[in-house]
Design a protein around this motif. Structure first.
Motif, PDB file in Angstrom:
ATOM      1  N   MET A   1     -90.544  10.525  25.140  1.00  0.00           N
ATOM      2  CA  MET A   1     -90.330  10.490  23.981  1.00  0.00           C
ATOM      3  C   MET A   1     -89.887  12.085  23.291  1.00  0.00           C
ATOM      4  O   MET A   1     -89.824  11.846  21.741  1.00  0.00           O
ATOM      5  CB  MET A   1     -91.863   9.369  22.752  1.00  0.00           C
ATOM      6  CG  MET A   1     -90.493   8.023  22.122  1.00  0.00           C
ATOM      7  SD  MET A   1     -89.323   7.995  21.552  1.00  0.00           S
ATOM      8  CE  MET A   1     -89.011   7.983  20.263  1.00  0.00           C
ATOM      9  N   GLY A   2     -89.682  12.472  24.079  1.00  0.00           N
ATOM     10  CA  GLY A   2     -89.225  13.699  23.041  1.00  0.00           C
ATOM     11  C   GLY A   2     -87.786  14.044  23.104  1.00  0.00           C
ATOM     12  O   GLY A   2     -87.131  13.010  22.790  1.00  0.00           O
ATOM     13  N   GLY A   3     -87.498  14.760  21.785  1.00  0.00           N
ATOM     14  CA  GLY A   3     -86.017  14.901  21.610  1.00  0.00           C
ATOM     15  C   GLY A   3     -85.951  14.032  19.651  1.00  0.00           C
ATOM     16  O   GLY A   3     -86.574  13.677  19.245  1.00  0.00           O
ATOM     17  N   LYS A   4     -84.662  14.854  19.176  1.00  0.00           N
ATOM     18  CA  LYS A   4     -84.825  14.909  17.648  1.00  0.00           C
ATOM     19  C   LYS A   4     -84.420  13.519  17.826  1.00  0.00           C
ATOM     20  O   LYS A   4     -84.212  12.570  16.553  1.00  0.00           O
ATOM     21  CB  LYS A   4     -83.630  15.868  17.112  1.00  0.00           C
ATOM     22  CG  LYS A   4     -82.451  15.802  17.295  1.00  0.00           C
ATOM     23  CD  LYS A   4     -81.804  17.020  16.136  1.00  0.00           C
ATOM     24  CE  LYS A   4     -80.545  17.096  16.291  1.00  0.00           C
ATOM     25  NZ  LYS A   4     -80.731  18.298  14.782  1.00  0.00           N
ATOM     26  N   TRP A   5     -83.653  12.491  18.821  1.00  0.00           N
ATOM     27  CA  TRP A   5     -82.472  11.493  18.612  1.00  0.00           C
ATOM     28  C   TRP A   5     -82.550  10.385  18.518  1.00  0.00           C
ATOM     29  O   TRP A   5     -83.030   9.295  17.916  1.00  0.00           O
ATOM     30  CB  TRP A   5     -81.350  11.699  19.108  1.00  0.00           C
ATOM     31  CG  TRP A   5     -80.472  13.326  18.520  1.00  0.00           C
ATOM     32  CD1 TRP A   5     -79.820  13.935  19.864  1.00  0.00           C
ATOM     33  CD2 TRP A   5     -79.269  13.255  17.537  1.00  0.00           C
ATOM     34  NE1 TRP A   5     -79.064  15.195  18.977  1.00  0.00           N
ATOM     35  CE2 TRP A   5     -79.154  14.014  18.159  1.00  0.00           C
ATOM     36  CE3 TRP A   5     -79.269  12.259  16.987  1.00  0.00           C
ATOM     37  CZ2 TRP A   5     -78.407  14.731  16.982  1.00  0.00           C
ATOM     38  CZ3 TRP A   5     -78.677  12.273  15.778  1.00  0.00           C
ATOM     39  CH2 TRP A   5     -78.100  14.124  15.790  1.00  0.00           C
ATOM     40  N   LYS A   6     -84.042  10.345  19.848  1.00  0.00           N
ATOM     41  CA  LYS A   6     -84.790   8.881  20.416  1.00  0.00           C
ATOM     42  C   LYS A   6     -84.995   8.179  18.998  1.00  0.00           C
ATOM     43  O   LYS A   6     -85.346   7.586  19.482  1.00  0.00           O
ATOM     44  CB  LYS A   6     -85.777   9.514  21.050  1.00  0.00           C
ATOM     45  CG  LYS A   6     -84.645   9.755  23.013  1.00  0.00           C
ATOM     46  CD  LYS A   6     -85.516  10.100  23.719  1.00  0.00           C
ATOM     47  CE  LYS A   6     -84.809  10.768  25.155  1.00  0.00           C
ATOM     48  NZ  LYS A   6     -85.424  10.822  26.269  1.00  0.00           N
ATOM     49  N   GLY A   7     -85.938   8.839  18.448  1.00  0.00           N
ATOM     50  CA  GLY A   7     -85.782   8.350  17.509  1.00  0.00           C
ATOM     51  C   GLY A   7     -85.790   7.218  16.287  1.00  0.00           C
ATOM     52  O   GLY A   7     -85.802   5.900  15.894  1.00  0.00           O
TER      53      GLY A   7
ATOM     54  N   ARG B   1     -72.348   4.908  14.848  1.00  0.00           N
ATOM     55  CA  ARG B   1     -72.236   5.057  13.560  1.00  0.00           C
ATOM     56  C   ARG B   1     -73.557   4.993  12.846  1.00  0.00           C
ATOM     57  O   ARG B   1     -73.822   5.917  11.501  1.00  0.00           O
ATOM     58  CB  ARG B   1     -71.656   4.199  13.301  1.00  0.00           C
ATOM     59  CG  ARG B   1     -69.696   5.042  13.072  1.00  0.00           C
ATOM     60  CD  ARG B   1     -69.171   3.214  12.357  1.00  0.00           C
ATOM     61  NE  ARG B   1     -69.255   2.004  13.468  1.00  0.00           N
ATOM     62  CZ  ARG B   1     -68.860   1.781  13.700  1.00  0.00           C
ATOM     63  NH1 ARG B   1     -67.658   2.172  14.852  1.00  0.00           N
ATOM     64  NH2 ARG B   1     -68.499   0.450  14.793  1.00  0.00           N
ATOM     65  N   ALA B   2     -74.274   5.004  13.435  1.00  0.00           N
ATOM     66  CA  ALA B   2     -75.797   4.739  12.899  1.00  0.00           C
ATOM     67  C   ALA B   2     -76.644   5.707  12.452  1.00  0.00           C
ATOM     68  O   ALA B   2     -77.997   6.004  12.115  1.00  0.00           O
ATOM     69  CB  ALA B   2     -76.331   3.362  13.285  1.00  0.00           C
ATOM     70  N   VAL B   3     -76.045   6.685  13.438  1.00  0.00           N
ATOM     71  CA  VAL B   3     -77.116   8.120  14.466  1.00  0.00           C
ATOM     72  C   VAL B   3     -76.125   9.168  13.722  1.00  0.00           C
ATOM     73  O   VAL B   3     -75.841   9.276  14.964  1.00  0.00           O
ATOM     74  CB  VAL B   3     -77.490   7.823  15.034  1.00  0.00           C
ATOM     75  CG1 VAL B   3     -79.158   9.107  15.776  1.00  0.00           C
ATOM     76  CG2 VAL B   3     -78.385   6.858  16.121  1.00  0.00           C
TER      77      VAL B   3
ATOM     78  N   LEU C   1     -75.514  10.872  22.467  1.00  0.00           N
ATOM     79  CA  LEU C   1     -75.754   9.549  22.896  1.00  0.00           C
ATOM     80  C   LEU C   1     -76.143   8.917  24.177  1.00  0.00           C
ATOM     81  O   LEU C   1     -77.455   7.816  24.479  1.00  0.00           O
ATOM     82  CB  LEU C   1     -74.966   8.575  21.915  1.00  0.00           C
ATOM     83  CG  LEU C   1     -75.187   6.970  21.320  1.00  0.00           C
ATOM     84  CD1 LEU C   1     -77.129   6.819  21.125  1.00  0.00           C
ATOM     85  CD2 LEU C   1     -74.008   6.447  20.559  1.00  0.00           C
ATOM     86  N   ILE C   2     -74.959   8.793  24.630  1.00  0.00           N
ATOM     87  CA  ILE C   2     -75.255   8.591  26.027  1.00  0.00           C
ATOM     88  C   ILE C   2     -76.273   9.033  26.956  1.00  0.00           C
ATOM     89  O   ILE C   2     -77.049   7.971  27.942  1.00  0.00           O
ATOM     90  CB  ILE C   2     -73.998   8.691  26.815  1.00  0.00           C
ATOM     91  CG1 ILE C   2     -72.467   8.171  26.541  1.00  0.00           C
ATOM     92  CG2 ILE C   2     -73.643   7.799  28.351  1.00  0.00           C
ATOM     93  CD1 ILE C   2     -71.022   8.446  26.824  1.00  0.00           C
TER      94      ILE C   2
END
Length: 93
Positions: A1-7, A25-27, A35-36
């Motif tokens: 669950m690392g990284g700034k985007w996954k949450g 658009r939501a992120v 994202l991919i």
């Protein structure tokens, strides 16, 4: 669950299935490539389900698995804390 985007991705999926464009658009601030990559990692971890509809034009939806929903429940208080302290967090150097 690392990284700034996954949450943020998990939070964006919390209301149900979302198409790729809607998810992007939501992120805000995430590139298509990242994202991919993040979605593939979340899918490999069993947190996200990818549903491909064989139609024209092609349609792909992402949703949380049962396992992903349990993680969202666990990190919800952290998200609330972040929203409560957003101004202070954004002011950090």
């Amino acid at each position: 669950m690392g990284g700034k985007w996954k949450g943020l991705i998990l939070f964006a999926l919390s209301d149900g299935p979302v198409r790729f464009g809607e998810l992007r658009r939501a992120v805000p601030g995430i590139s298509e490539r990242i994202l991919i990559h993040q979605l593939r990692e979340l899918e490999a971890s069993g947190l996200v389900h990818r549903e491909v509809y064989h139609q024209v034009p092609p349609k792909v939806e992402y949703s949380l698995t049962d396992f992903g929903r349990t993680l969202n429940t666990a990190i919800a208080p952290l998200g609330e804390w972040g929203e409560e302290h957003l101004e202070r967090i954004e002011a950090l150097p």
